[in-house]
Design a protein around this motif. Structure first.
Motif, mmCIF file in Angstrom:
data_model
loop_
_atom_site.group_PDB
_atom_site.id
_atom_site.type_symbol
_atom_site.label_atom_id
_atom_site.label_comp_id
_atom_site.label_asym_id
_atom_site.label_seq_id
_atom_site.Cartn_x
_atom_site.Cartn_y
_atom_site.Cartn_z
ATOM 1 N N PHE A 9 0.853 -1.100 -0.032
ATOM 2 C CA PHE A 9 0.040 0.017 0.033
ATOM 3 C C PHE A 9 0.985 1.205 0.207
ATOM 4 C CE2 PHE A 9 -3.788 -2.575 1.533
ATOM 5 C CZ PHE A 9 -4.777 -2.107 0.563
ATOM 6 N N GLY A 10 1.916 1.335 0.804
ATOM 7 C CA GLY A 10 2.852 2.381 0.796
ATOM 8 C C GLY A 10 3.445 2.754 -0.647
ATOM 9 N N VAL A 11 3.543 1.700 -1.277
ATOM 10 C CA VAL A 11 4.415 2.029 -2.699
ATOM 11 C C VAL A 11 3.344 2.242 -3.616
ATOM 12 C CG1 VAL A 11 5.379 0.666 -4.704
ATOM 13 C CG2 VAL A 11 6.142 0.100 -2.351
ATOM 14 N N VAL A 12 2.036 1.872 -3.588
ATOM 15 C CA VAL A 12 0.984 2.050 -4.494
ATOM 16 C C VAL A 12 0.811 3.868 -4.151
ATOM 17 C CG1 VAL A 12 -1.452 1.924 -5.084
ATOM 18 C CG2 VAL A 12 0.214 -0.048 -4.848
ATOM 19 N N ILE A 13 0.366 4.099 -2.924
ATOM 20 C CA ILE A 13 0.088 5.340 -2.641
ATOM 21 C C ILE A 13 1.242 6.569 -2.716
ATOM 22 C CG2 ILE A 13 -0.623 7.055 -0.568
ATOM 23 C CD1 ILE A 13 -1.977 4.650 0.505
ATOM 24 N N GLY A 14 2.503 5.845 -2.756
ATOM 25 C CA GLY A 14 3.578 6.775 -3.001
ATOM 26 C C GLY A 14 3.544 7.158 -4.497
ATOM 27 N N ASN A 15 3.120 6.059 -5.508
ATOM 28 C CA ASN A 15 3.473 6.317 -6.776
ATOM 29 C C ASN A 15 2.318 7.096 -7.249
ATOM 30 O OD1 ASN A 15 5.683 4.810 -7.271
ATOM 31 N ND2 ASN A 15 4.504 2.974 -7.585
ATOM 32 N N LEU A 16 1.097 7.043 -6.688
ATOM 33 C CA LEU A 16 0.016 7.855 -6.893
ATOM 34 C C LEU A 16 0.190 9.362 -6.694
ATOM 35 C CD1 LEU A 16 -2.942 5.453 -6.043
ATOM 36 C CD2 LEU A 16 -2.366 6.258 -8.332
ATOM 37 N N LEU A 17 0.691 9.567 -5.487
ATOM 38 C CA LEU A 17 0.951 10.969 -5.016
ATOM 39 C C LEU A 17 2.109 11.475 -6.184
ATOM 40 C CD1 LEU A 17 1.195 10.438 -1.256
ATOM 41 C CD2 LEU A 17 -0.655 11.497 -2.663
ATOM 42 N N LEU A 18 3.048 10.644 -6.546
ATOM 43 C CA LEU A 18 4.154 11.138 -7.295
ATOM 44 C C LEU A 18 3.556 11.526 -8.638
ATOM 45 C CD1 LEU A 18 7.061 11.652 -7.804
ATOM 46 C CD2 LEU A 18 7.373 9.375 -8.648
ATOM 47 N N LEU A 19 2.717 10.605 -9.154
ATOM 48 C CA LEU A 19 2.032 10.802 -10.614
ATOM 49 C C LEU A 19 1.108 12.253 -10.330
ATOM 50 C CD1 LEU A 19 1.523 9.899 -13.234
ATOM 51 C CD2 LEU A 19 -0.484 8.551 -12.261
ATOM 52 N N LYS A 20 0.354 12.221 -9.176
ATOM 53 C CA LYS A 20 -0.420 13.537 -9.138
ATOM 54 C C LYS A 20 0.475 14.818 -8.976
ATOM 55 C CE LYS A 20 -3.833 15.732 -6.022
ATOM 56 N NZ LYS A 20 -4.429 15.459 -4.624
ATOM 57 N N HIS A 21 1.812 14.854 -8.367
ATOM 58 C CA HIS A 21 2.617 15.954 -8.335
ATOM 59 C C HIS A 21 3.270 16.276 -9.696
ATOM 60 C CE1 HIS A 21 5.397 18.754 -6.877
ATOM 61 N NE2 HIS A 21 6.534 17.827 -7.380
ATOM 62 N N ALA A 22 3.611 15.148 -10.612
ATOM 63 C CA ALA A 22 4.073 15.156 -11.979
ATOM 64 C C ALA A 22 3.249 16.005 -12.937
ATOM 65 C CB ALA A 22 4.759 13.945 -12.367
#
Length: 48
Positions: free
Chosen positions: A14-27
């Protein structure tokens, strides 16, 4: 596998998935600027 190991794996996933979603949102908010091309440098002759 013990219960705490299963919970640890789930938390990491869950940490990896949520981190990737936040990074995608930021990018998505970033604007990527293209580097300026130096056309004058390309037009000069080799002996200059």
């Amino acid at each position: 596998m013990e219960t705490w190991q299963i919970i640890a794996v789930i938390v990491v996933v869950f940490g990896v998935v949520i981190g990737n979603l936040l990074l995608l949102k930021h990018a998505a908010k970033m604007d990527f600027k293209l580097p300026k091309t130096d056309d004058e440098k390309d037009k000069k002759s080799p002996d200059e």
